[in-house]
Design an enzyme around this catalytic site. Structure first.
Site, mmCIF file in Angstrom:
data_model
loop_
_atom_site.group_PDB
_atom_site.id
_atom_site.type_symbol
_atom_site.label_atom_id
_atom_site.label_comp_id
_atom_site.label_asym_id
_atom_site.label_seq_id
_atom_site.Cartn_x
_atom_site.Cartn_y
_atom_site.Cartn_z
ATOM 1 N N LYS A 1 -14.806 -6.847 -6.203
ATOM 2 C CA LYS A 1 -15.008 -7.163 -4.786
ATOM 3 C C LYS A 1 -16.472 -7.507 -4.552
ATOM 4 C CE LYS A 1 -11.001 -4.671 -3.149
ATOM 5 N NZ LYS A 1 -10.457 -3.531 -2.369
ATOM 6 N N LYS B 1 0.849 -1.193 0.000
ATOM 7 C CA LYS B 1 0.000 0.000 0.000
ATOM 8 C C LYS B 1 0.885 1.244 0.000
ATOM 9 C CE LYS B 1 -4.147 -1.934 0.467
ATOM 10 N NZ LYS B 1 -5.290 -1.711 -0.439
#
Length: 338
Positions: A251, A154
């Site tokens: 997702k 990230k």
């Protein structure tokens, strides 16, 4: 059919930080559908970015409790269509319901969900393990304490290249980078040129979700593939992302469950796009649902349960540094751990 709701505060091993959020606890709602000897399970987690709370999810499910419990469905796909008007206002709750119905249906047939779909797999697709934003030293510590063949890093800081360079010194594992909308166009191009020589496989969602002009530039000029995440929510976004991204990260909670996710995967593949399915820091309940899609995917991000201090269910597990997917009925979750 009886609807039972279980609420959990999932404690994370480390504070999880990305470009637009940070948390130590992940709130989760487990939806159980009990029908005779079988229980189907689904999961949805709270999301500040998408604006869904556990309270809102519970509320929409309670409003529709009578219809859910009395519904005589023939297939999960039929159930999803017939409930879509009521449930589409909250795709996270819709997803938990859809996964639970799919799980219950497959359990009633005595087979895993993937086999019920006719998808045979050795489940050998390797998930990445996520390293959240932190100091370089702490990110390096997180990587060293969990050796793994593929990491999602990230980013979205002023030290992004330095982070990748430092982490690269510690491992020869594959790196995937997720900026979570934290970069601009030129910054992405500069970073991509640096990162291609540092073993980075692709860049996920570098720009804000609605910067389509910028995304077009990256699609044409980036030396690394660009994967959509925040720019893709539901089924209609596959076509919109075509020609702007090289692949999509689907997702379940954003799109409303396994039923629409399978349609999205098929459509993305018809456009020649790479397909990934990602998680939102679920327990093994949500991750076990994602695992049923493995035969259809190019990449998978199903490490959510690995980021937790303790588990609340059986299902997928870590053994010998490998995520093991059970071959039992449904999604492979038989019970919750109290």
């Amino acid at each position: 059919m009886k609807l039972i709701l279980h609420e959990y505060d999932l404690k994370l091993k480390h504070r999880f930080s990305i470009a637009h959020d940070s948390r130590d606890i992940q709130k989760s709602l487990i939806l159980e559908l009990r029908d005779g000897q079988f229980s189907g399970f689904g999961e949805a987690t709270a999301s500040k970015y998408y604006g869904y709370s556990i309270e809102e999810m519970r509320a929409i499910l309670e409003v529709n409790r009578e219809q859910i419990e009395s519904y005589q469905y023939q297939s999960p796909e039929e159930f999803w269509v017939d409930m879509s008007t009521e449930m589409s206002v909250n795709s996270f709750a819709q997803s938990a319901l859809d996964v639970a119905v799919n799980d219950l249906y497959a359990k009633s047939k005595g087979v895993s969900l993937s086999k019920l779909w006719g998808e045979e797999s050795s489940h050998n697709l390797v998930s990445n393990y996520t390293i959240g934003i932190d100091t370089i030293e702490k990110m390096a510590q997180k990587l060293e304490e969990f050796p793994w063949p593929s990491y999602k890093i990230k980013l979205g800081t002023k030290e992004d290249i330095a982070i990748i360079k430092e982490l690269r010194k510690l491992t020869d594992a594959k790196f995937r980078v997720d900026a979570n909308c934290g970069w601009g166009v030129e910054e992405t191009l500069i970073n991509a040129r640096e990162m291609i020589g540092l073993g980075v496989e692709f860049i996920e969602q570098p720009l804000v979700a609605d910067d389509w002009l910028g995304m077009k530039t990256l699609y044409e000029k980036s030396p690394l593939p660009i994967i959509a995440d925040e720019s893709i929510v539901g089924e209609g976004d596959i076509e919109r992302c075509y020609g702007f991204f090289h692949g999509v990260n689907i997702k379940l909670m954003k799109c409303g469950g396994l039923t629409p996710a399978r349609r999205m995967i098929s459509k993305a593949k018809s456009y020649g796009m790479k397909v990934m399915v990602g998680c939102m820091t679920e327990s093994s309940v949500g991750i076990s649902a994602i695992a049923q899609l493995l035969p259809l995917l190019d990449y998978v991000d199903m490490d959510g349960f690995l980021l937790l201090e303790s588990e609340i269910a059986d299902g997928v597990r870590l053994a010998n540094n490998t995520i093991v997917v059970p071959d039992s009925a449904g999604i492979g979750v038989s019970s919750l751990i109290s």
